[in-house]
Design an enzyme around this catalytic site. Structure first.
Site, mmCIF file in Angstrom:
data_model
loop_
_atom_site.group_PDB
_atom_site.id
_atom_site.type_symbol
_atom_site.label_atom_id
_atom_site.label_comp_id
_atom_site.label_asym_id
_atom_site.label_seq_id
_atom_site.Cartn_x
_atom_site.Cartn_y
_atom_site.Cartn_z
ATOM 1 N N GLU A 114 -12.046 12.204 -7.937
ATOM 2 C CA GLU A 114 -13.174 12.648 -7.108
ATOM 3 C C GLU A 114 -12.994 14.035 -6.635
ATOM 4 O OE1 GLU A 114 -15.220 9.045 -4.613
ATOM 5 O OE2 GLU A 114 -12.974 9.364 -4.105
ATOM 6 N N ASN A 166 -13.060 5.061 -1.723
ATOM 7 C CA ASN A 166 -12.564 4.226 -0.435
ATOM 8 C C ASN A 166 -13.654 3.928 0.457
ATOM 9 O OD1 ASN A 166 -9.832 4.451 -1.326
ATOM 10 N ND2 ASN A 166 -9.523 6.528 -0.779
ATOM 11 N N HIS A 211 -9.386 14.279 -5.089
ATOM 12 C CA HIS A 211 -8.873 13.068 -4.889
ATOM 13 C C HIS A 211 -8.331 12.386 -6.024
ATOM 14 C CE1 HIS A 211 -9.659 8.760 -3.099
ATOM 15 N NE2 HIS A 211 -8.360 9.224 -2.858
ATOM 16 N N SER A 261 -7.715 10.932 1.335
ATOM 17 C CA SER A 261 -8.515 9.834 0.673
ATOM 18 C C SER A 261 -9.821 9.703 1.717
ATOM 19 C CB SER A 261 -7.788 8.815 1.198
ATOM 20 O OG SER A 261 -6.351 8.643 0.328
#
Ligand SMILES: NC(=O)c1ccc[n+]([C@@H]2O[C@H](COP(=O)([O-])OP(=O)(O)OC[C@H]3O[C@@H](n4cnc5c(N)ncnc54)[C@H](O)[C@@H]3O)[C@@H](O)[C@H]2O)c1
Length: 308
Positions: A169, A207, A157, A136
């Site tokens: 991602e 994130n 991701h 992450s």
């Protein structure tokens, strides 16, 4: 016209032409089981590894429940469910990844854990196999350096829960080759997901934006501005978020949230990313959210109860 193949045969051939056919997944927690689920539904064979057979069995139970939900809501057929389940097998050791074209690491969000996995894994892989990580937040370039193939290493991701969330991602490390990038993107598209390409910065895009918001919600709780319920209600009804930030933190896992904040804090050297001491305390207590049955909510009863 004469040499046109029937549709089924053409599809089968297209499938066998895919550069990625067999996929390994390391870590069978909430993300690993979700990735195995989505990848098997996409028609790939999946070998799933974790620290014990019990963890694999628990993951297969979750996958079964989640596939059933998709069948019941008419998203997939019973036949597709059965086929997907049949494509997933237990990888007891890394030698079970010898024929994998892609191995996706989805173990605990700790750099030392991931580095150890890559060092142990690589000798068992085909030279052309691609290694992906579902981290992450941790630098793809740094993780790639723990492998024997930085040019065939990439960040993939996936979002939680993987079978439901549309986005992946995709992050290149400094050494990731174009062909790896292309194959990874093609693989993600085959799963029916949408790609957002991110540069290799701490916590990437989703994130980098989401976790400071969650951390701020924990500070809001810590400073007594509002209760768990008040904060989550405020953001659900006041900002139209589908879940309150504390509920979302429990869903992600508080240990994962803390690790991401630490990566942001250290990686960007800015005090605005300082993890809230209350988040640290919850993780130290082993209150990790849904996966440990207690976080900002207590999940041991019929309905989740706010803990503050
Ligand atoms: N939770 C989220 O919302 C989310 C979203 C996107 C990405 N991620 C990332 O996915 C990864 C996994 O997160 P998670 O939420 O599934 O965590 P989790 O705690 O649910 O699962 C982690 C799993 O990894 C296993 N594991 C640990 N060390 C291992 C090893 N050496 N070999 C094999 N398995 C090992 C654990 O036994 C556990 O089953 C992390 O990198 C995390 O940052 C998480």
């Amino acid at each position: 016209m004469g040499d046109e193949k029937p549709a089924a045969e053409t599809k089968e051939r297209a499938q066998s032409d895919r550069p990625i056919q067999r996929v390994g997944v390391i870590g069978a927690g909430q993300m690993g089981n979700g990735i195995a689920h989505a990848v098997a539904l996409g028609g790939f064979d999946v070998a799933l590894n974790d620290l014990s057979k019990e963890k694999y069995d628990a993951a297969m139970e979750t996958i079964e429940k989640n596939l059933e939900r998709q069948v019941n809501s008419g998203k997939i057929s019973q036949e597709e469910m059965d086929k997907a389940q049949g494509r997933i097998t237990f990888a007891e050791s890394y030698s079970d990844f010898a024929d994998a074209d892609l191995v996706i690491e989805a173990a605990t969000e700790e750099e030392t854990v991931k580095r150890k996995i890559f060092v142990a894994l690589c000798p068992y892989l085909k030279p052309e196999a691609i290694v992906g990580t579902n981290t992450s937040s941790i630098s793809i370039t740094r993780l790639a350096a723990a492998t024997d193939r930085p040019e065939r290493f990439i960040g993939l991701h996936f979002m939680n829960p993987v079978p439901v969330m549309e986005l992946v991602e995709v992050i290149r490390g400094i050494a990731t080759e174009d062909v790896t990038f292309g194959r990874a993107k093609e693989f993600v598209s085959t799963l029916g997901k949408t790609i957002a390409v991110s540069e290799d910065f701490p916590a990437f895009m989703v994130n980098r934006i989401l976790l400071p918001m969650i951390n701020e919600a924990v500070y809001t709780l810590y400073e007594g501005v509002g209760s768990v319920d008040a904060i989550d209600t405020a953001m659900r009804l006041g900002a139209h978020h589908p879940m309150g930030p504390l509920q979302l933190a429990d869903f992600i896992g508080l240990d994962t949230c803390l690790s991401i904040m630490q990566v942001l804090y250290e990686g960007l050297a800015d005090s605005k990313y300082r993890p809230c001491p209350l988040l640290v305390k919850y993780v130290e207590a082993g209150w990790l959210g849904r996966k440990s049955n207690r976080g900002f909510y207590d999940y041991r009863g019929e309905t989740p109860m706010p803990t503050r």
